[in-house]
Design an enzyme around this catalytic site. Sequence first.
Site, PDB file in Angstrom:
ATOM      1  NE  ARG A 217      -2.667  -1.592   3.474  1.00 24.53           N
ATOM      2  CZ  ARG A 217      -3.083  -2.799   3.839  1.00 24.53           C
ATOM      3  NH1 ARG A 217      -3.883  -3.497   3.056  1.00 24.53           N
ATOM      4  NH2 ARG A 217      -2.723  -3.319   4.993  1.00 24.53           N
ATOM      5  CG  PHE A 233     -10.961  -7.386  -6.153  1.00 21.27           C
ATOM      6  CD1 PHE A 233     -11.968  -8.347  -6.151  1.00 21.27           C
ATOM      7  CD2 PHE A 233     -10.327  -7.090  -7.351  1.00 21.27           C
ATOM      8  CE1 PHE A 233     -12.318  -9.006  -7.328  1.00 21.27           C
ATOM      9  CE2 PHE A 233     -10.683  -7.745  -8.527  1.00 21.27           C
ATOM     10  CZ  PHE A 233     -11.674  -8.705  -8.524  1.00 21.27           C
ATOM     11  CG  ASP A 255     -14.992  -5.470  -1.690  1.00 22.08           C
ATOM     12  OD1 ASP A 255     -13.753  -5.646  -1.618  1.00 22.08           O
ATOM     13  OD2 ASP A 255     -15.825  -6.332  -1.306  1.00 22.08           O
ATOM     14  CB  SER A 256     -18.861  -8.154  -4.198  1.00 20.78           C
ATOM     15  OG  SER A 256     -17.892  -8.929  -3.533  1.00 20.78           O
ATOM     16  CG  ASP A 307      -5.414  -7.312  -3.080  1.00 18.25           C
ATOM     17  OD1 ASP A 307      -4.936  -8.439  -3.338  1.00 18.25           O
ATOM     18  OD2 ASP A 307      -5.482  -6.846  -1.924  1.00 18.25           O
ATOM     19  CB  CYS A 347      -3.594 -13.720  -2.169  1.00 16.26           C
ATOM     20  SG  CYS A 347      -5.360 -13.887  -2.377  1.00 16.26           S
TER      21      CYS A 347
HETATM   22  N1  SAH Z   1      -7.005  -4.831  -1.116  1.00 15.58           N
HETATM   23  C1  SAH Z   1      -7.712  -5.113   0.108  1.00 15.58           C
HETATM   24  C2  SAH Z   1      -7.940  -6.585   0.323  1.00 15.58           C
HETATM   25  C3  SAH Z   1      -8.775  -7.266  -0.757  1.00 15.58           C
HETATM   26  S1  SAH Z   1      -9.399  -8.819  -0.280  1.00 15.58           S
HETATM   27  C4  SAH Z   1      -6.914  -4.492   1.260  1.00 15.58           C
HETATM   28  O1  SAH Z   1      -5.756  -4.084   1.089  1.00 15.58           O
HETATM   29  O2  SAH Z   1      -7.469  -4.416   2.369  1.00 15.58           O
HETATM   30  C5  SAH Z   1     -10.478  -9.194  -1.580  1.00 15.58           C
HETATM   31  C6  SAH Z   1     -11.794  -8.424  -1.596  1.00 15.58           C
HETATM   32  O3  SAH Z   1     -12.483  -8.770  -2.790  1.00 15.58           O
HETATM   33  C7  SAH Z   1     -12.762  -8.707  -0.478  1.00 15.58           C
HETATM   34  O4  SAH Z   1     -13.076  -7.499   0.157  1.00 15.58           O
HETATM   35  C8  SAH Z   1     -14.026  -9.281  -1.153  1.00 15.58           C
HETATM   36  O5  SAH Z   1     -15.222  -8.799  -0.563  1.00 15.58           O
HETATM   37  C9  SAH Z   1     -13.892  -8.752  -2.525  1.00 15.58           C
HETATM   38  N2  SAH Z   1     -14.484  -9.514  -3.638  1.00 15.58           N
HETATM   39  C10 SAH Z   1     -14.445 -10.847  -3.865  1.00 15.58           C
HETATM   40  N3  SAH Z   1     -14.972 -11.141  -5.066  1.00 15.58           N
HETATM   41  C11 SAH Z   1     -15.358  -9.961  -5.624  1.00 15.58           C
HETATM   42  C12 SAH Z   1     -15.940  -9.586  -6.859  1.00 15.58           C
HETATM   43  N4  SAH Z   1     -16.222 -10.494  -7.797  1.00 15.58           N
HETATM   44  N5  SAH Z   1     -16.161  -8.275  -7.106  1.00 15.58           N
HETATM   45  C13 SAH Z   1     -15.885  -7.350  -6.166  1.00 15.58           C
HETATM   46  N6  SAH Z   1     -15.305  -7.650  -4.989  1.00 15.58           N
HETATM   47  C14 SAH Z   1     -15.052  -8.934  -4.717  1.00 15.58           C
END
Ligand code: SAH
Length: 403
Positions: A217, A233, A255-256, A307, A347
Site C-alpha cells: 500500500r 477489490f 467491492d462486492s 487485489d 494471493c
Molecule cells: N485490497 C484489500 C484486500 C482485498 S481482499 C486491502 O488491502 O485491504 C479481496 C476483496 O475482494 C474482499 O473485500 C471481497 O469482498 C472482494 N471480492 C471478492 N470477489 C469480488 C468480486 N467479484 N467483485 C468485487 N469484490 C469482490
Amino acid sequence: MSSAVVVLKSGRDRSVRQRHPRLFASAIKEVSGKPRDGDVVDVTDNKGEWLARGVINRQAQIAVRLLTWDRDETVDEAFWRRRVHAAIARRKCDPALKHTDAIRWVFGESDGLPGLIVDGYAGWLVAEISTLAAWRALPILTDALNEALAPRGIVQRTDEERLAHEFGGAVPRTVREALNDEAPSDPIEIHERGLRFWVNLCRGQKTGFYLDQRDNRARLAAYCAEATVLNGFSYTGAFGLHALAGGAVRVVNVDSSREALALAERNLLLNDDLQAGRRYECVEADVFDYLRDLRARDERFDVVILDPPKFAHHPGQIERAARAYKDLNRVGMGIVNRGGILATFSCSGVVDAALFQKIIFSAALEAGREARIIERLTQASDHPVLLSFPEAEYLKGLICRIE
Ligand code: SAH
C-alpha cells in the site's frame, strides 16, 4: 522418544529430512504404539532411523504436523511457549514493523506453529486455528500470548473449512463453542503509516485486515500524486486511503461486500485531513462487471489496483484461476490511461510468481497494450517464508507501467 512411532515408506523420507513440516498420509508405512489423533509421535525412516517429531492426525490428509527435528526437544508446554515467544521476538526486532500497531505475530509453519495465525490489532489479538495440533495446544498457546504481549483480549476465529478437514468432516461442537469467544463487537482503530483504520475483529474478513499488503500500500501510494485511482477489490479501502495520502485526486473503491464498503466510508472519516478537495467513492459491484461498464463508457484511470481474493485453493484449480486472472487483467489494463499504472496481485499460493507474470503477459497481448514491470511485490515481513516451507509464499504483485 514418544511411545508412538510413524515409520515412513522406503524412499519417502526426503521431505522430512529437508525439514518440510507436513507429512502426508501416503508416505506412511505403518504406525506403532496406537497413538490417538492429536498425540505426539516420532517419525523414523524405513530402517528405523529417527528423523523428526510431530502431532499425528489420521483424519487429515496431512497426517503428521512435524514440529521438531531435534531428538532432544520434547513437545511439552515449554515447547509451545518457546515457539510463541520466538515468533514474537522476530517481529519485535523488525524495523519494517515500526510504523504500525497491526502486526501478524505468528504465521503458522513459518514460525514453527502449524495451524496457528495470530494477528495483533492495537492491543487486541485475533487467533485463527486451523489444525488439530494447534487446537490441542490452544490453552497453552493462549497463556503464552497473554504472557508475551499482555493483550486486551484474544479473539478466536476459525478457518472452518480447513478445520473441518482436520476433524474428519464436521468440527465438533466443543471446538466451535470455545472458538466463539467474546470479542469487541464494535470495530477497533489501528494505525498504519500515519493512517487510521477501523477493523472489525469478529465479523471482518480473515482476521479483520489484510496485513500482508501493508508495504505494498505504501509502495503504491508513491505513484498516486495527482492521479485518478480505481481500487478494485478494495475491502475496507486501505489501498484507497493510502492513495489519497499519496496525493490522488480521485479514488473509486469497488467491492462486492457492502459491509466492507461501509467501513471504507467510515475509514475516510477517521482520516479527515485527507478529504479536502478530493473525491472518494465506494461502489458495491462485481469488479469484473464494473470494469466492463467502465470500458463501455470509455472511462479511464491513471492507476488501477486489482487485489482479488484467492482464485485457486489447490493445484487442480490453477487452470481455471489463470483464466480468471487473465480475464480480469485484460479488462483492467484496458482502462488504464496511457503511461499509467496497473498494480495487480494474486494471493493464490499455487499460482507462482513466474506463472503469474505469464498470465499478465497474455492479458497485455490480448488487451493490445505494452506493459513493463517496474516493481515486484510480495507479502510483508511479518508473513515470512521459512525456506523449508516455500508454500508459505503466496502473495505476489506486479506494478506495471501500461502504454
Ligand atoms: N485490497 C484489500 C484486500 C482485498 S481482499 C486491502 O488491502 O485491504 C479481496 C476483496 O475482494 C474482499 O473485500 C471481497 O469482498 C472482494 N471480492 C471478492 N470477489 C469480488 C468480486 N467479484 N467483485 C468485487 N469484490 C469482490
